[in-house]
Motif scaffolding. Structure first.
Motif, mmCIF file in Angstrom:
data_model
loop_
_atom_site.group_PDB
_atom_site.id
_atom_site.type_symbol
_atom_site.label_atom_id
_atom_site.label_comp_id
_atom_site.label_asym_id
_atom_site.label_seq_id
_atom_site.Cartn_x
_atom_site.Cartn_y
_atom_site.Cartn_z
ATOM 1 N N LEU A 89 12.943 -5.733 4.221
ATOM 2 C CA LEU A 89 12.915 -4.278 4.370
ATOM 3 C C LEU A 89 12.240 -3.615 3.171
ATOM 4 O O LEU A 89 11.518 -2.631 3.330
ATOM 5 C CB LEU A 89 14.327 -3.722 4.533
ATOM 6 C CG LEU A 89 14.933 -3.832 5.914
ATOM 7 C CD1 LEU A 89 16.311 -3.184 5.937
ATOM 8 C CD2 LEU A 89 14.045 -3.218 6.973
ATOM 9 N N GLU A 90 12.455 -4.148 1.973
ATOM 10 C CA GLU A 90 11.769 -3.608 0.797
ATOM 11 C C GLU A 90 10.259 -3.765 0.951
ATOM 12 O O GLU A 90 9.500 -2.846 0.675
ATOM 13 C CB GLU A 90 12.248 -4.310 -0.471
ATOM 14 C CG GLU A 90 13.606 -3.878 -0.927
ATOM 15 C CD GLU A 90 14.030 -4.534 -2.224
ATOM 16 O OE1 GLU A 90 13.328 -5.460 -2.706
ATOM 17 O OE2 GLU A 90 15.065 -4.123 -2.767
ATOM 18 N N TRP A 91 9.832 -4.942 1.392
ATOM 19 C CA TRP A 91 8.401 -5.184 1.614
ATOM 20 C C TRP A 91 7.874 -4.233 2.691
ATOM 21 O O TRP A 91 6.827 -3.611 2.525
ATOM 22 C CB TRP A 91 8.171 -6.641 2.011
ATOM 23 C CG TRP A 91 6.772 -6.935 2.409
ATOM 24 C CD1 TRP A 91 5.730 -7.248 1.579
ATOM 25 C CD2 TRP A 91 6.237 -6.925 3.743
ATOM 26 N NE1 TRP A 91 4.581 -7.432 2.321
ATOM 27 C CE2 TRP A 91 4.871 -7.240 3.647
ATOM 28 C CE3 TRP A 91 6.782 -6.681 5.003
ATOM 29 C CZ2 TRP A 91 4.044 -7.322 4.774
ATOM 30 C CZ3 TRP A 91 5.967 -6.764 6.105
ATOM 31 C CH2 TRP A 91 4.608 -7.082 5.989
ATOM 32 N N LEU A 92 8.621 -4.120 3.785
ATOM 33 C CA LEU A 92 8.197 -3.295 4.903
ATOM 34 C C LEU A 92 8.069 -1.823 4.495
ATOM 35 O O LEU A 92 7.152 -1.126 4.930
ATOM 36 C CB LEU A 92 9.187 -3.443 6.064
ATOM 37 C CG LEU A 92 8.831 -2.781 7.378
ATOM 38 C CD1 LEU A 92 7.538 -3.353 7.948
ATOM 39 C CD2 LEU A 92 9.973 -2.952 8.371
ATOM 40 N N ILE B 141 13.422 3.422 11.138
ATOM 41 C CA ILE B 141 13.922 3.188 9.781
ATOM 42 C C ILE B 141 13.222 4.168 8.856
ATOM 43 O O ILE B 141 11.996 4.235 8.831
ATOM 44 C CB ILE B 141 13.653 1.735 9.334
ATOM 45 C CG1 ILE B 141 14.357 0.768 10.279
ATOM 46 C CG2 ILE B 141 14.095 1.534 7.898
ATOM 47 C CD1 ILE B 141 14.058 -0.680 10.013
ATOM 48 N N CYS B 142 14.006 4.916 8.112
ATOM 49 C CA CYS B 142 13.445 5.882 7.161
ATOM 50 C C CYS B 142 13.614 5.335 5.751
ATOM 51 O O CYS B 142 14.709 4.962 5.354
ATOM 52 C CB CYS B 142 14.170 7.217 7.267
ATOM 53 S SG CYS B 142 14.003 7.984 8.877
ATOM 54 N N SER B 143 12.527 5.291 5.010
ATOM 55 C CA SER B 143 12.572 4.849 3.626
ATOM 56 C C SER B 143 12.306 6.049 2.739
ATOM 57 O O SER B 143 11.191 6.548 2.675
ATOM 58 C CB SER B 143 11.523 3.762 3.380
ATOM 59 O OG SER B 143 11.493 3.435 2.009
ATOM 60 N N HIS B 144 13.330 6.481 2.052
ATOM 61 C CA HIS B 144 13.191 7.643 1.174
ATOM 62 C C HIS B 144 12.821 7.240 -0.242
ATOM 63 O O HIS B 144 12.571 8.091 -1.079
ATOM 64 C CB HIS B 144 14.495 8.444 1.152
ATOM 65 C CG HIS B 144 14.867 8.946 2.506
ATOM 66 N ND1 HIS B 144 14.190 9.977 3.123
ATOM 67 C CD2 HIS B 144 15.812 8.538 3.390
ATOM 68 C CE1 HIS B 144 14.723 10.192 4.310
ATOM 69 N NE2 HIS B 144 15.697 9.335 4.502
ATOM 70 N N LYS B 145 12.798 5.955 -0.516
ATOM 71 C CA LYS B 145 12.500 5.467 -1.855
ATOM 72 C C LYS B 145 11.270 4.583 -1.862
ATOM 73 O O LYS B 145 11.181 3.621 -2.595
ATOM 74 C CB LYS B 145 13.696 4.707 -2.417
ATOM 75 C CG LYS B 145 14.932 5.572 -2.548
ATOM 76 C CD LYS B 145 16.064 4.789 -3.135
ATOM 77 C CE LYS B 145 17.298 5.678 -3.240
ATOM 78 N NZ LYS B 145 18.424 4.976 -3.808
ATOM 79 N N LYS B 146 10.319 4.900 -1.025
ATOM 80 C CA LYS B 146 9.128 4.068 -0.856
ATOM 81 C C LYS B 146 8.415 3.814 -2.191
ATOM 82 O O LYS B 146 8.082 2.680 -2.513
ATOM 83 C CB LYS B 146 8.180 4.724 0.138
ATOM 84 C CG LYS B 146 7.025 3.864 0.543
ATOM 85 C CD LYS B 146 6.244 4.555 1.643
ATOM 86 C CE LYS B 146 5.248 3.616 2.253
ATOM 87 N NZ LYS B 146 4.601 4.194 3.420
ATOM 88 N N GLU B 147 8.187 4.837 -2.974
ATOM 89 C CA GLU B 147 7.455 4.687 -4.234
ATOM 90 C C GLU B 147 8.265 3.885 -5.249
ATOM 91 O O GLU B 147 7.725 3.025 -5.928
ATOM 92 C CB GLU B 147 7.092 6.061 -4.806
ATOM 93 C CG GLU B 147 5.988 6.026 -5.829
ATOM 94 C CD GLU B 147 4.709 5.352 -5.305
ATOM 95 O OE1 GLU B 147 4.111 4.576 -6.082
ATOM 96 O OE2 GLU B 147 4.319 5.572 -4.155
#
Length: 136
Positions: free
Chosen positions: A69-72, A122-128
């Motif tokens: 999920l981190e990679w994605l 899936i929402c990633s709010h910490k992408k950066e």
């Protein structure tokens, strides 16, 4: 014209490895020969170094799913299809949903059927932040 999708292979999305022959994989060179449209460049080892006599622990599978999920979350695409195994999905989705209504949680945690298509947002709010952490 519509561009063909990129078909990336990630080791993290495999079935729980170990013990059973069906949970192992072929050497990358053989997979590349059998599936030339797929990109295996991110699979680090030619041979299956993960498969052995002991089945992968549930906690290790959950950790592997979290790494995926981190990679994605660092991918530029807005819509991605993930093709994987039911056991991997169970360990992936089982980490989420405690705050959901019971019906929604049960839907997320239920066992995947063979060849099932399931849509999940899936929402990633910490992408950066994730991208920076993975580049270290």
């Amino acid at each position: 014209p519509i561009r063909a999708p990129q078909l990336l292979v990630r080791e993290e999305c495999r079935e729980r490895y170990g013990h059973f022959v069906c949970n192992g994989r072929q050497p990358v060179s053989q997979l590349e020969e059998n599936f030339p449209a797929f990109d295996f460049s991110e699979v680090l080892d030619e041979n299956d170094v993960l498969h052995g006599d002991e089945i992968e622990s549930a906690s290790h599978c959950r950790d592997r799913a979290a790494r995926f999920l981190e990679w994605l979350s660092c991918r530029p695409e807005g819509c991605v299809a993930v093709v994987t195994h039911g056991s991997f999905l169970r360990h992936l989705f089982g980490q989420f949903g405690d705050e959901l209504q019971e019906e929604d949680r049960e839907s997320l945690h239920r066992e995947a059927h063979n060849c099932e298509l399931r849509s999940v947002v899936i929402c990633s709010h910490k992408k950066e932040q994730t991208k920076q952490r993975m580049m270290r």
